[in-house]
Design a protein around this motif. Structure first.
Motif, mmCIF file in Angstrom:
data_model
loop_
_atom_site.group_PDB
_atom_site.id
_atom_site.type_symbol
_atom_site.label_atom_id
_atom_site.label_comp_id
_atom_site.label_asym_id
_atom_site.label_seq_id
_atom_site.Cartn_x
_atom_site.Cartn_y
_atom_site.Cartn_z
ATOM 1 N N UNK A 125 0.854 -1.195 0.000
ATOM 2 C CA UNK A 125 0.000 0.000 0.000
ATOM 3 C C UNK A 125 0.888 1.243 0.000
ATOM 4 N N UNK A 126 0.451 2.245 -0.768
ATOM 5 C CA UNK A 126 1.278 3.449 -0.939
ATOM 6 C C UNK A 126 0.680 4.648 -0.194
ATOM 7 N N UNK A 127 1.566 5.527 0.208
ATOM 8 C CA UNK A 127 1.144 6.771 0.859
ATOM 9 C C UNK A 127 0.377 7.615 -0.150
ATOM 10 N N UNK A 128 -0.762 8.129 0.264
ATOM 11 C CA UNK A 128 -1.573 8.922 -0.668
ATOM 12 C C UNK A 128 -0.859 10.226 -1.073
ATOM 13 N N UNK A 129 -0.008 10.727 -0.166
ATOM 14 C CA UNK A 129 0.609 12.025 -0.447
ATOM 15 C C UNK A 129 1.868 11.929 -1.309
ATOM 16 N N UNK A 130 2.684 10.878 -1.068
ATOM 17 C CA UNK A 130 3.966 10.862 -1.784
ATOM 18 C C UNK A 130 4.223 9.573 -2.562
ATOM 19 N N UNK A 131 3.396 8.568 -2.349
ATOM 20 C CA UNK A 131 3.578 7.334 -3.093
ATOM 21 C C UNK A 131 4.600 6.373 -2.496
ATOM 22 N N UNK A 132 5.214 6.766 -1.379
ATOM 23 C CA UNK A 132 6.165 5.866 -0.708
ATOM 24 C C UNK A 132 5.386 4.747 0.001
ATOM 25 N N UNK A 133 6.108 3.764 0.524
ATOM 26 C CA UNK A 133 5.435 2.669 1.234
ATOM 27 C C UNK A 133 4.697 3.224 2.447
ATOM 28 N N UNK A 134 3.428 2.870 2.566
ATOM 29 C CA UNK A 134 2.618 3.389 3.668
ATOM 30 C C UNK A 134 2.978 2.689 4.973
ATOM 31 N N UNK A 135 2.851 3.431 6.071
ATOM 32 C CA UNK A 135 3.080 2.856 7.397
ATOM 33 C C UNK A 135 1.761 2.528 8.071
ATOM 34 N N UNK A 136 0.725 3.252 7.724
ATOM 35 C CA UNK A 136 -0.579 3.021 8.362
ATOM 36 C C UNK A 136 -1.690 3.252 7.346
ATOM 37 N N UNK A 137 -2.699 2.400 7.439
ATOM 38 C CA UNK A 137 -3.889 2.565 6.605
ATOM 39 C C UNK A 137 -5.073 2.823 7.526
ATOM 40 N N UNK A 138 -5.662 4.002 7.410
ATOM 41 C CA UNK A 138 -6.822 4.333 8.252
ATOM 42 C C UNK A 138 -8.072 4.084 7.430
ATOM 43 N N UNK A 139 -8.629 2.913 7.604
ATOM 44 C CA UNK A 139 -9.736 2.476 6.734
ATOM 45 C C UNK A 139 -10.955 3.382 6.854
ATOM 46 N N UNK A 140 -11.165 3.950 8.040
ATOM 47 C CA UNK A 140 -12.343 4.819 8.229
ATOM 48 C C UNK A 140 -12.240 6.108 7.422
#
Lengths: 97, 334
Positions: free
Chosen positions: B1-16
């Protein structure tokens, strides 16, 4: 090949190729209440576990919430809650700060 | 999963929120959102003097960290409860309160922040578990007397210390669990008073705010980990098996099936309240000054806190100091 999960001092082994979310469920935990950490970095739930990860630390986000909770029988507290609380009682039932 | 802001590997996904962020952008997002919450609920202004109630846990230390990063004048208050974690006299304790204090002091020292410490036993003469046993209050758990003491000391420390506002680290899971419990009991008296801000609408009452009330507990734990905040991992030993933890578990089961369920439950409640759902439950009870300590109380005479300690003094006698009048001694530990 397997990957080791460590949760509150207990170790579990799961097959590589699973997602973090599936692995958390596999060992009987709620994914909403767990964070997976590898090498000091957080892993998202969709991360695929690989054997070279070796050990993943599972962190409970609800302190103390992993030891099994039971619903106590309704007691005086539930009765007391039906009236307006006194100023000393505060807004409700709380745990911790 | 990628960070929405920069496209790097995401650390957290806030599903809500349907939002995944990398560490860097998550650490930017948290204070930004906190500031939005502070402004939305008009919690405090940059010139206000804030007292943050810290327990050594992830929520309160993260709150203090965020407020400090945002540039607010925020001091800490740690209340030493004397909880050791022993279930019997033969069992070795885990030193819960000692460790909580150590972590709170370490956090403050590392950032050059001011931490006030009030030790209940040193100030009043008994630990919270002793107090619970002597007073026979709260059945087999000290949570009831603990809550009473913490609320009293927090209010008094904020008031006596000249703070405009008292901030606590209650997160959305805390709020939703209490809301669920009070809703299932139709506890209208409690429901009407549950809010992100409790105004200081009576003399002697401190203004109380909960800047983390819209963050999931998961996000708070993630923030503490990413910021390398050392916090006490275990909950108070007396909280194990509590109803709050039970309701949190139920809510998380709902969240698992329907991301955002907890957030919607809490926000819908706040919206319903705003629209007047509890208008007839207006909190207009008259308050009185306690004749012993001067703090506000619902009934004339002594407040619950003074009555409780009177009872303990009667049992422990000369081992206890005289009532602490009129101010709490606050030691500046930083």
């Amino acid at each position: 090949m397997t990957v080791k999960l460590v949760y509150r001092g207990k170790e579990y082994e799961v097959q590589e190729g699973m997602t973090v979310r599936d692995a958390i469920k596999k060992v009987g935990l709620q994914p909403e209440t767990i964070l997976a950490v590898h090498g000091g970095k957080l892993l998202t739930d969709d991360t695929i576990l690989k054997s070279d990860m070796k050990t993943i630390k599972l962190v409970a986000v609800i302190s103390g919430g992993s030891r099994g909770v039971q619903l106590p029988a309704p007691g005086p507290q539930a009765q007391a809650a039906k009236r307006a609380p006194t100023i000393e009682e505060g807004p409700g039932v709380r745990v911790g700060i | 999963m990628k960070c929405r802001k920069c496209g790097a590997t995401a650390a957290i996904n806030m599903r809500q929120h349907k939002l995944a962020l990398c560490e860097e952008h998550f650490l930017e997002w948290m204070p930004e959102q906190t500031q939005r919450i502070v402004e939305k609920y008009r919690m405090f202004a940059p010139e206000d003097k804030i007292l943050v109630a810290v327990s050594g846990g992830k929520d309160s230390l993260s709150l203090w960290d965020i407020l400090h990063r945002l540039g607010y004048h925020a001091d800490g208050l740690y209340i030493g409860l004397g909880i050791d974690g022993r279930r019997s006299s033969s069992e070795e304790g885990i030193g819960y309160s000692d460790e909580s204090r150590r972590l709170s002091e370490k956090f403050a020292a590392e950032r050059g922040l001011t931490l006030h410490v009030v030790e209940v036993e040193a100030t009043y003469g008994a630990t919270i578990p002793e107090l619970a046993v002597i007073s026979h209050r709260g059945r087999d758990k000290p949570c009831s007397v603990c809550g009473l003491n913490k609320r009293y000391i927090m209010n008094r420390a904020a008031h006596d210390g000249g703070y405009n506002v008292l901030a606590t680290g209650h997160n959305l899971d805390d709020e939703a669990a209490v809301l669920m419990q009070n809703t299932l009991n139709w506890a209208s008296g409690y429901l009407v008073r549950q809010a992100p801000v409790l105004e200081a609408n009576r003399p002697g009452l401190a203004r109380k705010v909960k800047p983390l009330c819209r963050f999931y507990e998961r996000e708070m734990a993630a923030y503490a980990i990413v910021r390398s905040i050392e916090y006490i991992y275990d909950e108070c030993p007396h909280a194990v098996g509590s109803t709050t933890l039970y309701y949190k578990e139920i809510l998380n089961q709902m969240e698992e099936k329907r991301p955002g369920a907890k957030l919607q439950f809490y926000l819908s409640f706040l919206q319903a309240k705003e629209q007047g759902l509890f208008a007839l439950q207006a909190d207009d009870a008259e308050l009185h000054a306690c004749e012993k300590c001067g703090q506000p109380t619902s009934a004339p005479g002594e407040c619950s806190f003074c009555r409780l300690w009177d009872k303990v003094r009667a049992v422990k006698g000369a081992r206890l100091p005289l009532p602490a009048l009129p101010t709490i001694e606050i030691s500046d530990e930083s």
